[in-house]
Design a protein around this motif. Sequence first.
Motif, short mmCIF file in Angstrom:
data_model
loop_
_atom_site.label_atom_id
_atom_site.label_comp_id
_atom_site.label_asym_id
_atom_site.label_seq_id
_atom_site.Cartn_x
_atom_site.Cartn_y
_atom_site.Cartn_z
N GLY A 258 0.82 -1.20 0.00
CA GLY A 258 0.00 0.00 0.00
C GLY A 258 0.86 1.25 0.00
O GLY A 258 2.09 1.20 0.07
N SER A 259 0.19 2.40 -0.08
CA SER A 259 0.86 3.70 -0.10
C SER A 259 0.68 4.36 1.27
O SER A 259 -0.43 4.73 1.64
N PHE A 260 1.78 4.52 2.00
CA PHE A 260 1.72 5.02 3.37
C PHE A 260 2.61 6.24 3.53
O PHE A 260 3.58 6.43 2.80
N GLY A 261 2.30 7.06 4.53
CA GLY A 261 3.12 8.20 4.88
C GLY A 261 2.73 8.76 6.23
O GLY A 261 1.79 8.29 6.87
N ASP A 262 3.48 9.77 6.66
CA ASP A 262 3.25 10.43 7.95
C ASP A 262 3.26 9.41 9.10
O ASP A 262 2.38 9.41 9.98
N LEU A 263 4.27 8.53 9.09
CA LEU A 263 4.39 7.53 10.15
C LEU A 263 4.64 8.22 11.49
O LEU A 263 5.52 9.06 11.61
N THR A 264 3.84 7.85 12.49
CA THR A 264 3.87 8.51 13.79
C THR A 264 3.81 7.46 14.89
O THR A 264 3.01 6.53 14.82
N VAL A 265 4.65 7.63 15.90
CA VAL A 265 4.68 6.69 17.01
C VAL A 265 3.63 7.06 18.04
O VAL A 265 3.56 8.20 18.51
N GLY A 266 2.77 6.09 18.35
CA GLY A 266 1.78 6.25 19.40
C GLY A 266 2.11 5.38 20.60
O GLY A 266 3.25 4.90 20.75
N ASP A 267 1.13 5.16 21.45
CA ASP A 267 1.32 4.35 22.65
C ASP A 267 1.21 2.87 22.28
O ASP A 267 0.11 2.31 22.21
#
Length: 599
Positions: free
Chosen positions: A100-109
């Motif tokens: 898939g096409s992904f972006g803006d990877l962000t670490v959560g809890d």
Amino acid sequence: MSVDDAVRASVSYDQLRTGGGSLYWLESRPDAGGGTTVRRWRLGDGKRDVSPKGFDVASGVHAYGGGSFAVAEGTLWCVGGDGLFRCRRGDDQLELITHGSFGDLTVGDGELLAVRESEQGDAIVTVSFTRASQMRTLVSSRGFLGAPRPGPGWLAWTAWSDRDMPWDACEVWAATYAGGVTENPVKLAGGPEESAVEPQWGPDGALYFVSDRSGWWNLYRWDGRKVEAVAPIPGECAAEPWELGYSSYGFLDGGRIVAVVQEGPRHRLVVIESDGTVRPVDLPYTSIKPYLALRGTTVALIGSSPTAAPQVALVDLADAGPRVEVLARPEDAGLDRARVSPPTELRVPVASGREVLALVYPPTGAAADWRAPVIVRVHPGPTASCLLRLDWQAQFFTSRGFAVVDVDYLGSTGYGRVFRESLYGRWGLDDVEDCAAVAVHLLSTGRALPGQVFIRGASAGGYTALHAVAQDGPFAAATAVSAIVDPDRWAETVPRFQRAHAMRLRGGAGPVRAAQIQRPVLLVHGTADEVAMVEDVRELAEELTSLGTVPKVLLLPDVGHYVASSRRAGAALEAELAHYRSVMAEAANDQRRLHGGQR
């Protein structure tokens, strides 16, 4: 400076991140094939690559990518090719999580959040650190989403419709978030006449974001009840959001905020005190990318100046005077000693009563009263801007006796919302007028040599450059790189993210017509360009040839939209230089023939 030097020096740094006591960034090295690598810096441990060798970390989300990696608990999560991958600590092998096409990877809890794009629209999804195969959708839209930012019991994000660009109309939303479920979403800012971007949860529990409701992108705060301005500034506190994952401000210890402010071609760093006082930070940088990473009293940034190439630096703001430590920069001793040509600012009035600003790079080592052939460069975008930073490709030409001139034509960022929107429906007209006005000024003041003024542009700038030689004017030739040729056809073929931009820009000069081209042109295009189709350039070249005006054409196999950062950047530079020299030589031959006939 050789072409290899110019390419080798054009190292790019992007997407600063902190995590686990380390600093991470993306590093692109054109001389190594144009691939992008994640690097890590840790005090006492130095720098090293953490993404597997040969893997290009790059996101194609929204065509321009952004937020293509994150690091959590020693695991690298990254995007490349057509999928989301992870690489555990001590393991050089990537594990494909999903296509898939992904972006803006962000670490959560305990989870990774990301934007996932498809032709049906966008979704904000989460992936568990422990059960990566289980992906859940939190928010979905037929339009576009960005900036998934988890806070204590909340999730914030941005949204805009498929009829808008995020710098025209973008909304900030927040919803309660618990147990993997979002509830009670509320729109906090943004709308048809407002661009609200870059939400971040502050240490005080408030949600901060940047909005241009005042005409400038400035910082605002939502405390759960109301929205209020943090510090009104007559400048742009955010970059035009072509990519996801921007971070133009951040939080220091003691309730202070640090932010990047753009005013025309200049960037500066400011500290906003807890009482709203704005204090400038004295730094050796005039250009700062929208990727700040903060920890305690230290901010990591990517800065540059007219005499310093982009570099990763740590700025300690604990004391009154900032301390700067450079962590990474293009490493080549020969280039460190190279003579460079710093620019001067030039303001030229245009017919409509405006002024257009340009950066003028004289030939390297030129005297104060220099006269030279001139290359007018049209930046892409058009919402981009010319920047006060060391550009080795400009230096490639100044070291060969050319002056290079970058023009902040109508529509550029750095001058407020009204200026940015003013090119809509006027594309190919006002931008051409602005570039021509600068060229005419340099000719009338004796700086530019008659018959030796050229115009070049990339992407949307290529469209401007072609229209500039499709009429009588000051330009002797044009170079169009990755050029848009027909706005109407482009609006049908451009990736979905940019369709609204194409629709709003068009209506001015119309398509570039071969029969109207009056000067020699060089067309440089990658055959794998997915933003501006190579077929349009091939067709234009064929039409020009049939009319007897044979263009120079350089098609670059397997190169995409960004020629300057590709492995073929050197070939493009050499072709451009040869193009200008051939036009100058032909003009000189014409003069000799003319004078010979007169005798």
